[in-house]
Design an enzyme around this catalytic site. Structure first.
Site, PDB file in Angstrom:
ATOM      1  CD  GLU A 260      -3.156   0.679   2.171  1.00 34.32           C
ATOM      2  OE1 GLU A 260      -4.349   0.844   1.879  1.00 34.32           O
ATOM      3  OE2 GLU A 260      -2.772   0.338   3.309  1.00 34.32           O
ATOM      4  CG  HIS A 286       8.944 -29.108   2.300  1.00 36.64           C
ATOM      5  ND1 HIS A 286       9.704 -30.234   2.064  1.00 36.64           N
ATOM      6  CD2 HIS A 286       9.253 -28.714   3.560  1.00 36.64           C
ATOM      7  CE1 HIS A 286      10.421 -30.518   3.143  1.00 36.64           C
ATOM      8  NE2 HIS A 286      10.167 -29.611   4.070  1.00 36.64           N
ATOM      9  CE  LYS A 402     -10.803   2.175   2.338  1.00 42.28           C
ATOM     10  NZ  LYS A 402     -10.206   3.029   3.401  1.00 42.28           N
TER      11      LYS A 402
END
Length: 411
Positions: A260, A286, A402
Site C-alpha cells: 500500500e 517445500h 472504496k
C-alpha cells in the site's frame, strides 16, 4: 581543462536522510515511540472482561496481530485477544461462537470512522449483545463520525493522530491499547522502537537528528533501500522468509505496509512498486524455495531468524523401526533444528551468487525485539518511497475501490 557534471545517477544517502528528517515534522509515526503510555495503561487496569475483541481491518488490526502472534505463547497474558476483521460470514460466525460475548470488551478501530467492514461487523455484534460504555472502547480520529457516535453513547475514546496513517499506526493507540489490556508490556515495545529510531537518526541525549553521527541501522537500511529501488526492474519481488510460525502475523503486516505504501505513480507519472511476498520456514521450503532456487531471477530474499525461541522442546531419543538412519535427530531441540533449517536455506541461496539475500536475526521472543523489527521496516518503507519519488503515505488505489463499493451498496 575544467570539468563539471551532473551525471549522479540518483539522490545521495545524505540527501535522502535529510529528506526523512524534514518528513519527521509532519509524518507522525516517526515520533510515536516517544509518547506517554500512561493513558493506555490506566485504562487497561479498569478492564474486567476476560476477552478482548478488536473490530477493524487492515492497518487497524494487522500490526497488533503481528505483535500478539509473536508474543502470546511466551507470555502469561491475563486476557485473550481476538480479531474480527473480515466480512466473510463463515469467519465471523465461527469466531463469535467461541467467544463469551457477555465477558468481552470490544475495541472498535477505524481511522476514518466510516470503514464499511468495521461498521458492518460492529452492527452485527450490536445485534448479539448490548454495546455500551461498559464494554466498548472506540479508537478513531477526533473528528470522525465514529467519534461522534462514541461521544453520544458516553463511550471511552482514544485518538489516532491525523498525521499517522493506518498501516503505520501500530505504535499508536491502535496497537498499544489492546496490547496493554491483554498484559503485554507496551513500554518495552516502545523501548525497542525508540532504540531503533535513535540509532537511525543519530540521536543521543538532547542531540538533534544528525547525519554526522555514525549509525549501523541507518547504513544498513539506506544500502538496502537503494539496492531495492535501483534494481527494481530486475528484482521486483521482495520475499520475506520468516523462520518462525510466530512471525506469520508480521508477514501479513509487512505485505500491507509494502504494497500500500510503494505501489504508486511517481512524480514523472511512472508506475512504481515492489511486490511483497511473505512465507514461513520451514513450511515453505517445500514449495516456494523451489521457485526461488530454480525460478526466474526476479526476487530478493530476506531471511528472518529467531535466535532464542525461549522453548526447550526436544525430539525424543527413540528409534523408529526402519528409520534408524534418522537417529541423529535424537535429543535435538526443535529450536536448534529450525535454526539449522534456516541456515541451510541461506547457504543454498548464497551459493548461487545471483539471488540478492540478506539475513535478519531477532534476539529473542520479547516486546523490544519485535518492535525493533517492525520499526525498521517502517523506516525502510519510507526510505524506498523517497528513492522512488512517490508519496509513501497515501493510498488512492484503495480509495477508488472504496468509492465504487459505496456506489454499488447505495444503488
Amino acid at each position: 581543462m575544467q570539468y563539471s557534471h551532473n551525471f549522479n545517477p540518483t539522490i545521495s544517502d545524505e540527501d535522502i536522510f535529510n529528506e526523512i528528517v524534514k518528513e519527521k515534522e509532519y509524518i507522525g509515526y516517526y515520533n510515536l515511540p516517544f509518547q506517554d503510555t500512561t493513558p493506555f495503561k490506566e485504562y487497561a487496569k479498569t478492564v474486567t472482561q476476560s476477552n478482548v475483541v478488536v473490530i477493524g481491518i487492515g492497518g487497524s488490526t494487522l500490526g497488533t496481530y503481528a505483535i500478539y502472534k509473536y508474543l502470546k505463547h511466551s507470555k502469561n497474558l491475563s486476557k485473550k485477544l481476538f480479531f474480527l476483521e473480515t466480512t466473510d460470514p463463515i469467519d465471523i460466525k465461527s469466531k463469535i461462537e467461541n467467544i463469551d460475548l457477555e465477558d468481552t470488551l470490544f475495541v472498535v478501530i477505524s481511522k476514518s470512522g466510516t470503514t464499511v467492514e468495521t461498521v458492518a461487523i460492529f452492527k452485527y455484534v450490536n445485534s448479539l449483545v448490548t454495546c455500551n460504555h461498559t464494554n466498548t472502547v472506540i479508537i478513531t480520529e477526533s473528528d470522525s463520525k465514529l467519534n461522534t457516535y462514541a461521544q453520544a453513547n458516553a463511550m471511552t475514546t482514544f485518538d489516532i493522530p491525523q498525521n499517522v496513517g493506518g498501516r503505520f499506526s501500530v505504535f499508536s493507540a491502535v496497537g498499544l491499547l489492546p496490547l496493554a489490556i491483554v498484559g503485554i508490556n507496551i513500554d518495552e515495545l516502545l523501548k525497542g522502537a525508540k532504540e531503533t529510531n535513535n540509532d537511525f537518526f543519530g540521536i543521543f541525549g538532547t542531540q538533534v537528528s544528525t547525519w554526522a553521527k555514525s549509525s549501523l541501522v541507518r547504513t544498513r537500511l539506506l544500502k538496502k533501500a537503494r539496492f531495492l529501488v535501483e534494481y527494481k526492474n530486475s528484482f521486483n519481488i521482495n520475499v520475506v522468509f520468516s523462520y518462525s510460525s510466530r512471525l506469520e502475523g508480521f508477514n501479513k503486516w509487512y505485505i500491507q505496509l509494502w504494497g500500500e505504501s510503494l505501489g504508486k505513480v511517481d512524480i514523472n507519472n511512472t508506475r512504481q512498486g515492489l511486490t511483497p511476498i511473505g512465507i514461513i520456514g520451514p513450511i515453505d521450503q517445500h514449495s516456494f524455495l523451489q521457485l526461488i532456487i530454480e525460478g526466474r531471477r526476479d526476487k530478493t530474499v530476506t531471511v528472518i531468524k529467531v535466535e532464542n525461541f525461549d522453548n526447550d522442546l526436544k525430539i525424543p531419543a527413540i528409534t523408529l523401526e526402519g528409520l534408524e538412519d534418522l537417529d541423529y535427530l535424537n535429543d535435538l531441540e526443535f529450536s536448534s533444528l529450525i535454526k539449522s533449517q534456516a541456515d541451510a536455506t541461506i547457504e543454498a541461496i548464497q551459493n548461487l551468487n545471483d539471488i540478492p539475500c540478506d539475513v535478519i536475526t531477532i534476539d529473542g521472543v520479547c516486546e523490544s525485539a519485535i518492535a525493533s523489527l517492525m520499526y525498521e521496516y517502517e523506516l525502510l518503507t519510507s526510505l524506498c518511497g523517497k528513492f522512488m519519488y512517490i508519496n509513501t503515505y497515501d493510498q488512492p488505489g484503495v480509495e477508488s475501490g472504496k468509492m465504487i463499493l459505496k456506489k454499488k451498496l447505495q444503488s
